[in-house]
Scaffold this active site. Structure first.
Site, PDB file in Angstrom:
ATOM      1  N   CYS A   1       0.850  -1.214   0.050  1.00 11.68           N
ATOM      2  CA  CYS A   1       0.073   0.112   0.025  1.00 11.68           C
ATOM      3  C   CYS A   1       0.782   1.254   0.052  1.00 11.68           C
ATOM      4  O   CYS A   1       2.092   1.245   0.315  1.00 11.68           O
ATOM      5  CB  CYS A   1      -0.797   0.074   1.270  1.00 11.68           C
ATOM      6  SG  CYS A   1      -1.897  -1.382   1.641  1.00 11.68           S
TER       7      CYS A   1
ATOM      8  N   ASP B   1      14.589  39.253 -17.767  1.00  8.91           N
ATOM      9  CA  ASP B   1      13.058  39.033 -17.513  1.00  8.91           C
ATOM     10  C   ASP B   1      12.614  40.453 -16.827  1.00  8.91           C
ATOM     11  O   ASP B   1      13.127  40.718 -15.769  1.00  8.91           O
ATOM     12  CB  ASP B   1      12.596  37.668 -17.011  1.00  8.91           C
ATOM     13  CG  ASP B   1      11.175  37.889 -16.918  1.00  8.91           C
ATOM     14  OD1 ASP B   1      10.406  37.631 -17.923  1.00  8.91           O
ATOM     15  OD2 ASP B   1      10.507  38.124 -15.900  1.00  8.91           O
TER      16      ASP B   1
END
Length: 506
Positions: free
Chosen positions: A45, A459
């Site tokens: 699991c 930028d």
């Protein structure tokens, strides 16, 4: 029967006692990094599984699903290990083994075969070295890793779609139904029809609800800033191709699978309570579901473990934004075109220009949503487009030239724009094209190649967020953020849209 011998710790920092505590608390941080095999049931699991807590003496802990299956455990039908977040590719120490696992995942998603010689050739190392690093990092052989991933993907297709057995076998790379059936019988002791009968999806967590669409569930690795990701997507709408409606992000797609072109659409939603995204995918894209799943995991940056990143970037002037992710892309060519069109103009203006190209050269596609009816133009369509007509739409000559050169390089396969491609050669090839400089290359590295250390120093948003400094100063300041400058860039952009902190001047 599963092996009852003690396993190695699932991670260098986890003992079995600590792993059991993670299981007891259903700790989301370990989902995808920790699996527990229960010797009394033969099942393994995820740590978030809600079944009755097994006794610690019956638990064996593993760092990946392949190790659990190699020890003889079968995947849980409730928590579904195939849905666990995947490997993050930003681990610098284990980058080669992770890159190999990523390449195999891509091959499986495309229904393509995998082999150690092909993997070694892709990584540029010897077959012996590939086997050694897989054993050292993942604890299993490349073949065992690939087999587990194919079986888990096949199990997912059996559960979440109504593809025929032949289509499932082909899409998961088994080649034939006979080989597919044999692999399931050997590893899971189940037939495909038995898995499909036992795993009918619940109404709120699976099944089809839109025109026969299949549902892909995509858990993320916590923490995850879903609001920031949705804001990024919402701020860059592309008319005809993308839309926000009914609380979901809609998108048209064109994909290649098994030598055929498939077109369709998806509708993506974010479920913070479940810690996952879900995407309803049109039936026409069923043969390419593996590609859709891989594309969305890249687009939404679902697999990155941000704990180390958040700790490293928790310094001024960066804001503490745990779980902030780098938005990837749907298609490398499309995103690069959009970046080129965005040179030296606002995001809104770039979206307007791109929408004009879509309206003129994008093919039409049918979807359930009004107005969502176009595909992004293919490289062939933009290469054949008239420069004069592109200019009449507002695209200046230098960007027209750059887009055409890009389309030609992609069509000739001189340039491959996709996650996992080698960074330096790809950026070098990109920057040899006319009209493409460092800013464009860094944004492509950030969003297309998934390079976590990309930094567009020139930028405008980055420079503004840093106090309107010059690019060389930004580069110098960003050295402190290596190797996570890409995530720092997202923090700087996001900070421009947030109100000032209490300690800042209004």
């Amino acid at each position: 029967m599963p092996s009852t011998s003690a396993s190695a710790p699932p991670a260098p920092f986890l003992s079995d006692d600590h792993a059991y505590e993670a299981l007891k608390s259903h700790d989301l941080r370990f989902d995808g990094k920790l699996f527990v095999g229960v010797t009394s049931t033969g099942i393994y699991c995820r740590p978030i599984c809600r079944v009755k807590l097994p006794q610690q003496r019956n638990c064996r802990f593993f760092g990946n699903a392949a190790l659990a299956e190699q020890a003889g455990f079968r995947p849980c039908l409730r928590c579904r290990p195939e849905l666990a977040p995947g490997l993050a590719l930003s681990d610098s120490v284990r980058s080669l083994a992770h890159a190999g696992a990523h390449w195999m995942a891509q091959q499986i998603a495309h229904g393509q075969p995998t082999s150690v010689p092909a993997l070694a050739a892709h990584l540029g190392v010897s077959e012996r070295h590939v086997r050694r690093i897989f054993d050292e990092v993942h604890g299993v052989s490349p073949l065992a890793w690939a087999t587990t991933q194919r079986l888990l993907w096949a199990k997912r297709l059996l559960t979440d779609t109504r593809l025929s057995m032949a289509e499932v076998a082909r899409s998961s790379g088994f080649g034939s139904v006979r080989r597919f059936n044999a692999a399931l019988a050997e590893h899971y002791h189940l037939t495909p029809s038995a898995i499909r009968r036992r795993e009918r999806p619940a109404p709120d967590a699976g099944g089809a609800s839109l025109s026969g669409a299949a549902l892909l569930r995509l858990p993320w690795r916590a923490p995850y800033d879903a609001d920031a990701m949705q804001s990024f997507l919402a701020a860059r709408p592309l008319a005809g191709v993308e839309a926000w409606a009914e609380g979901r992000w809609w998108r048209t797609l064109r994909l290649q699978a098994a030598g055929k072109t498939h077109v369709g659409w998806l509708a993506l939603s974010f479920d913070v309570a479940r810690g996952e995204c879900s995407a309803e995918v049109s039936a026409s894209l069923a043969p390419a579901l593996g590609q859709v799943a891989q594309m969305l995991r890249h687009l939404l940056d679902l697999d990155t473990d941000t704990h180390a990143i958040d700790a490293a970037l928790n310094q001024a002037p960066l804001r503490p934004l745990p779980g902030l992710r780098i938005p990837g892309c749907v298609d490398g060519f499309e995103t690069t075109v959009r970046i080129i069109l965005g040179q030296q103009i606002t995001v809104a203006a770039a979206c307007t220009l791109t929408a004009r190209l879509v309206a003129r050269w994008g093919d039409t596609v049918e979807t359930p949503l009004a107005g969502l009816n176009k595909l992004f133009p293919s490289p062939a369509a933009l290469l054949a487009a008239s420069s004069e007509e592109m200019g009449a739409l507002g695209v200046i000559r230098t960007r027209t030239t750059a887009i055409k050169a890009l389309a030609e390089a992609v069509l000739s396969q001189q340039l491959v724009l996709a996650p996992g491609q080698p960074l330096a050669p790809t950026l070098t090839a990109l920057k040899t094209l006319p009209g493409i400089g460092e800013w464009t290359a860094q944004l492509v590295a950030l969003r297309v190649l998934a390079w976590p250390d990309a930094f567009p120093a020139s930028d405008a948003g980055v420079l503004k967020a840093l106090g309107s400094i010059k690019p060389p100063e930004a580069l110098a300041q960003a050295k402190a953020w290596q190797p996570w400058r890409g995530y720092a860039t997202l923090r700087l952009w996001h900070g421009l849209t947030m109100p000032p902190l209490e300690s800042e001047s209004p």
